[in-house]
Design an enzyme around this catalytic site. Structure first.
Site, PDB file in Angstrom:
ATOM      1  N   GLU A   1      -1.762   9.195   0.059  1.00 30.52           N
ATOM      2  CA  GLU A   1      -2.069   8.649  -1.258  1.00 30.52           C
ATOM      3  C   GLU A   1      -1.451   9.510  -2.356  1.00 30.52           C
ATOM      4  O   GLU A   1      -1.472  10.746  -2.292  1.00 30.52           O
ATOM      5  CB  GLU A   1      -3.592   8.579  -1.431  1.00 30.52           C
ATOM      6  CG  GLU A   1      -4.043   7.924  -2.699  1.00 30.52           C
ATOM      7  CD  GLU A   1      -5.552   7.788  -2.771  1.00 30.52           C
ATOM      8  OE1 GLU A   1      -6.059   7.328  -3.798  1.00 30.52           O
ATOM      9  OE2 GLU A   1      -6.218   8.142  -1.771  1.00 30.52           O
TER      10      GLU A   1
ATOM     11  N   GLU B   1       0.808  -1.221   0.000  1.00 30.57           N
ATOM     12  CA  GLU B   1       0.000   0.000   0.000  1.00 30.57           C
ATOM     13  C   GLU B   1       0.841   1.271   0.000  1.00 30.57           C
ATOM     14  O   GLU B   1       0.390   2.317  -0.474  1.00 30.57           O
ATOM     15  CB  GLU B   1      -0.928   0.007   1.226  1.00 30.57           C
ATOM     16  CG  GLU B   1      -1.982  -1.073   1.229  1.00 30.57           C
ATOM     17  CD  GLU B   1      -3.050  -0.850   0.168  1.00 30.57           C
ATOM     18  OE1 GLU B   1      -3.374   0.313  -0.136  1.00 30.57           O
ATOM     19  OE2 GLU B   1      -3.541  -1.855  -0.379  1.00 30.57           O
TER      20      GLU B   1
ATOM     21  N   ASN C   1     -14.677   5.734   7.350  1.00 27.05           N
ATOM     22  CA  ASN C   1     -13.585   4.993   7.988  1.00 27.05           C
ATOM     23  C   ASN C   1     -12.855   5.865   9.013  1.00 27.05           C
ATOM     24  O   ASN C   1     -12.478   5.378  10.080  1.00 27.05           O
ATOM     25  CB  ASN C   1     -12.597   4.492   6.934  1.00 27.05           C
ATOM     26  CG  ASN C   1     -13.068   3.214   6.255  1.00 27.05           C
ATOM     27  OD1 ASN C   1     -13.734   2.382   6.876  1.00 27.05           O
ATOM     28  ND2 ASN C   1     -12.759   3.074   4.981  1.00 27.05           N
TER      29      ASN C   1
END
Length: 352
Positions: free
Chosen positions: A214, A205, A252
């Site tokens: 990200e 990731e 989340n």
């Protein structure tokens, strides 16, 4: 005094001296360095010394084939530095093989991932069953648990992520793991497999723990689910992927914040500012969220469902069932590398 009485007195003093020499605790002092390592074939007399498992011992009386630390004939003089099993033992020991001859002092890694030392010569008896022949053994470093209690040592962590961003600290990982006692618990094979699975997915990731946030910023506005009653108080573009498992979406951040007691819904930037918080969000997701899968990644590993189900729990909607076999293979390859480093087999069901 007659010559006979004088001779008797002299002999009495000598005998007392011998007795004092044979009795435990008379003059024994803790050694600074390890004595000659204990050998099961050697005959030891009262007062003889030997080192075993990094400690010095003195024999109280005649003994042979009775290992120090397991028999009352030996007096423990405390830890020593050098000889025997030195503190620098890197825990790199061969796997136990049934039927192989093991002389006393042999150290093996059993199928449960733990180490055992042969206290007596034996023809390959099972270390877990034959406890007279074998004792559990602890070493300092290598494949055994770190003094922190985490199943992956700091040196292993460094080997896994040689180019990691300094933000991703080992201490942050250990601190986060302590908040989830069931995560990679103990030094068992399953615990090491779970740690390897978690870190392999994390590596995938983040590009080897290089990226904190990200990289595809074009996706940022798409992580705000405005149908949620709490909305996106930090802004519609604030809930992009962050941390080891790239936590994303407002729901989340809200759930993780509630579970961890942190204001992540209103301040999602904490995940990219605090290493322990970042690691906690990753382990929280691992332990509690099934994502697009049917089980959490934690349950997949401890329940024997295989590494493939951890991929499904994290990104299965995009990668599994032929969605992106290249990405799946990347995760599997890293997992196999990490289990090898930890000295355990990867198990079955590697793909999703």
């Amino acid at each position: 005094m007659s010559r006979i009485r004088a001779l008797t007195a002299t002999l009495a003093v000598a005998v007392v001296g011998v007795i004092a020499f044979l009795l435990p605790g008379s003059t024994a002092q803790a050694a600074q360095s390890c004595d000659t390592p204990w050998n099961s074939a050697t005959v030891y007399w009262g007062g003889d010394t030997a080192s075993h498992n990094g400690r010095n011992y003195t024999a109280q009386w005649w003994t042979q084939n009775e290992a120090p630390g397991t028999a009352s004939v030996w007096t423990d003089n405390g830890p020593c530095d050098g000889g025997g099993n030195p503190p620098s033992d890197d825990c790199d020991h061969p796997s136990w093989v049934a039927g192989t001859w093991y002389p006393a002092g042999s150290i093996v890694r059993y199928s449960d991932g733990n180490l055992y030392i042969a206290e007596h010569d034996n023809p390959g008896y099972d270390p877990v069953i034959s406890t007279w022949y074998w004792n559990p053994y602890q070493c300092d470093g290598g494949g055994d648990p770190d003094p922190s209690g985490f199943v992956v040592t700091e040196s292993q962590f460094q080997q896994m992520f040689p180019n990691r961003n300094p933000f991703y600290t080992y201490s942050g990982l250990v601190t986060a793991a302590q908040s989830f006692p069931a995560f990679a618990a103990g030094g068992t094979t399953v615990a090491k497999q779970e740690a390897a699975a978690f870190l392999a997915n994390v590596s995938h990731e983040t590009g080897g723990l290089v990226h904190i946030v990200e990289q595809n910023q074009a996706n940022y506005p798409h992580y705000c689910d405005t149908t949620q009653p709490y909305g996106c108080p930090a802004g519609n573009d604030a809930y992009y992927g962050r941390g080891p498992i790239q936590l994303s979406w407002n729901f989340n951040y809200n759930a993780a914040g509630n579970a961890l007691g942190l204001p992540l819904l209103t301040n999602p930037w904490l995940v990219e500012q605090d290493s322990a918080v970042a690691w906690k969000t990753a382990i929280w997701y691992w332990m509690t969220q099934s994502g697009p899968g049917s089980m959490t990644a934690h349950n997949a590993m401890v329940g024997g469902h295989g590494f493939g189900e951890t991929i499904r729990a994290i990104n299965g909607a995009l990668e599994c069932d032929g969605g992106n076999p290249g990405q799946v293979q990347s995760r599997v390859t890293k997992y196999q590398s990490f289990t090898s480093l930890l000295g355990v087999a990867p198990g079955g069901n590697l793909y999703c």
